[in-house]
Enzyme design. Structure first.
Site, PDB file in Angstrom:
ATOM      1  N   MET A  25      17.374 -25.341  46.197  1.00  0.00           N
ATOM      2  CA  MET A  25      17.903 -24.040  45.826  1.00  0.00           C
ATOM      3  C   MET A  25      17.562 -23.123  46.999  1.00  0.00           C
ATOM      4  O   MET A  25      16.408 -23.039  47.421  1.00  0.00           O
ATOM      5  CB  MET A  25      17.258 -23.539  44.530  1.00  0.00           C
ATOM      6  CG  MET A  25      17.780 -22.188  44.088  1.00  0.00           C
ATOM      7  SD  MET A  25      17.365 -21.766  42.373  1.00  0.00           S
ATOM      8  CE  MET A  25      15.576 -21.749  42.405  1.00  0.00           C
ATOM      9  N   HIS A 159      29.952 -15.928  47.086  1.00  0.00           N
ATOM     10  CA  HIS A 159      28.991 -17.002  47.350  1.00  0.00           C
ATOM     11  C   HIS A 159      27.689 -16.470  47.941  1.00  0.00           C
ATOM     12  O   HIS A 159      26.943 -17.199  48.569  1.00  0.00           O
ATOM     13  CB  HIS A 159      29.578 -18.129  48.204  1.00  0.00           C
ATOM     14  CG  HIS A 159      30.627 -18.888  47.477  1.00  0.00           C
ATOM     15  ND1 HIS A 159      30.363 -19.658  46.367  1.00  0.00           N
ATOM     16  CD2 HIS A 159      31.955 -18.984  47.692  1.00  0.00           C
ATOM     17  CE1 HIS A 159      31.477 -20.188  45.933  1.00  0.00           C
ATOM     18  NE2 HIS A 159      32.461 -19.792  46.714  1.00  0.00           N
ATOM     19  N   ASP A 164      27.471 -12.607  43.415  1.00  0.00           N
ATOM     20  CA  ASP A 164      28.085 -13.409  42.362  1.00  0.00           C
ATOM     21  C   ASP A 164      27.464 -13.121  40.996  1.00  0.00           C
ATOM     22  O   ASP A 164      28.168 -13.088  39.987  1.00  0.00           O
ATOM     23  CB  ASP A 164      27.999 -14.892  42.705  1.00  0.00           C
ATOM     24  CG  ASP A 164      28.930 -15.273  43.847  1.00  0.00           C
ATOM     25  OD1 ASP A 164      29.631 -14.391  44.379  1.00  0.00           O
ATOM     26  OD2 ASP A 164      28.962 -16.461  44.212  1.00  0.00           O
TER      27      ASP A 164
END
Length: 183
Positions: A25, A159, A164
């Site tokens: 992540m 993105h 987002d």
């Protein structure tokens, strides 16, 4: 439609590939659904050298950037947990995501690996599924590019995890409003 005992947090992540811990992540963005300026953003150091070129293209920054500028995942997850707890006070935080299965997998794994627990517990809300249920459409019609403009706010999905999170918060609010208006 929103409960006074719950608070909806729109969460988005960017990652180097499809699953933790094989992939990393790289950033977390989150905001309160009905107050998108109350937000959180953090970039993380990769936990793996693995990446998919198409994932990194979407993220828009190379893995080296995150290795140099990202926070240690333990520090980042504790910071995120503290933000959630301070933002939600006595309310139950509810994870809201656009394609929640993807974002949830990373958030849940990282919380359980780098913190003592996941403050969202075990059940995220998926905006795509919610939209499909209200509209009675096909799954392919839940892509953000196919959702009608009346459900989108002025913010666009770029993105960037925080952009987002904010854009999907607006979509979620509008779907809930649409559901109330249909009652």
């Amino acid at each position: 439609m929103m409960s006074k005992a719950e608070i909806y947090l729109s969460v988005d992540i960017e990652a180097s590939g499809p699953v933790p811990p094989e992939y990393s992540m790289l950033s977390i963005g989150a905001c309160i659904v009905d107050d998108i300026e109350t937000s959180f953003y953090e970039e993380l150091k990769p936990i793996s050298e693995r990446f998919l070129p198409k994932a990194i293209k979407v993220v828009g920054k190379p893995m080296e950037y995150f290795a140099e500028h990202g926070k240690d995942p333990k520090i980042a997850m504790e910071k995120f947990k503290t933000w959630i707890e301070s933002t939600t006070a006595e309310k139950t935080p509810i994870f809201v995501g656009f394609n929640a299965a993807f974002d949830w997998a990373f958030i849940n794994w990282y919380f359980h690996t780098y913190s003592d627990k996941n403050p969202f517990d075990i059940a995220p809300i998926d905006i795509k599924s919610l939209f499909m249920g209200f509209e009675g459409c096909h799954w392919k019609d839940t892509r953000s590019s196919r959702i009608p403009d009346r459900f989108k706010g002025p913010l666009k999905q770029t993105h960037h995890a925080l952009d987002d999170a904010k854009a999907q918060a607006q979509i979620f609010e509008r779907i809930l409003k649409h559901a109330q208006d249909r009652r």
